[in-house]
Design a protein around this motif. Structure first.
Motif, PDB file in Angstrom:
ATOM      1  N   MET A   1      49.546  39.734  37.946  1.00 41.92           N
ATOM      2  CA  MET A   1      48.735  39.702  39.169  1.00 41.92           C
ATOM      3  C   MET A   1      47.427  38.956  38.901  1.00 41.92           C
ATOM      4  SD  MET A   1      49.319  43.375  40.994  1.00 41.92           S
ATOM      5  CE  MET A   1      48.347  42.874  42.404  1.00 41.92           C
ATOM      6  N   THR A   2      46.964  38.234  39.870  1.00 44.19           N
ATOM      7  CA  THR A   2      45.801  37.370  39.716  1.00 44.19           C
ATOM      8  C   THR A   2      44.626  38.065  39.041  1.00 44.19           C
ATOM      9  OG1 THR A   2      46.485  36.142  41.666  1.00 44.19           O
ATOM     10  CG2 THR A   2      44.201  35.866  40.950  1.00 44.19           C
TER      11      THR A   2
ATOM     12  N   GLN B   1      45.617  40.080  34.916  1.00 46.02           N
ATOM     13  CA  GLN B   1      46.371  39.396  33.864  1.00 46.02           C
ATOM     14  C   GLN B   1      45.915  39.943  32.514  1.00 46.02           C
ATOM     15  OE1 GLN B   1      46.472  35.152  34.428  1.00 46.02           O
ATOM     16  NE2 GLN B   1      47.217  35.371  36.518  1.00 46.02           N
TER      17      GLN B   1
END
Length: 157
Positions: free
Chosen positions: A94-95, A98
């Protein structure tokens, strides 16, 4: 490094500013927390306390502690939730997350077929209204914390 929400949450724990559900148990290398956007009570997450983006970056010591902790948390979830087993999943994709972390997800006896295996992620990403309440997360956290603290040999920090 780009922004990492996971590192921000670890800093909050380090400063003793985290609610119980977000700071259930801490070891030398790992934090145990309750997933905060799920409709499944007892969905826990093990978070490495230093920023790494892939499992191959773990040290031998971190890996050993992880193995022990995965088993201990699974046993605590069985005792606390009555689950029949746990699923363990790791992506770190996930953005804003990470950062290596492992989902330890209780598989309940009455869990519908369409919410088993990888479909368990249908419980994740819930709206605020649907999520497990903070009260329930804290109840589970208290029980898991007690089990981990009293029954197992890893040191809390």
């Amino acid at each position: 490094m780009t922004y990492c929400k996971t590192c921000e949450l670890i800093s909050r724990r380090d400063a003793n500013n985290a609610p119980l559900w977000d700071c259930i148990y801490r070891t030398q290398f790992w934090d145990v927390v309750h997933h905060n956007s799920t409709t499944l009570p007892g969905w826990l997450v093990l978070v490495i306390r230093r920023h790494i983006g892939a499992i191959d970056e773990l040290t031998d010591e971190e890996s050993i502690e992880l193995g022990i902790l995965l088993r201990q948390v699974s046993l605590a979830l069985k005792e606390t939730t009555g689950c029949v087993k746990t699923y363990v999943v790791q992506f770190a994709e996930m953005t804003e997350h990470q950062h290596v972390h492992f989902h330890v997800i209780p598989r309940m006896t009455n869990q519908p077929e369409n919410r088993r295996g990888t479909d368990v992620f249908e419980y994740s990403g819930a709206s605020e209204e649907e999520r497990v309440s903070e009260e329930i997360m804290n109840e589970i956290a208290t029980k898991v914390q007690k089990t981990l603290t009293s029954s197992f040999s890893l040191k809390s920090e």
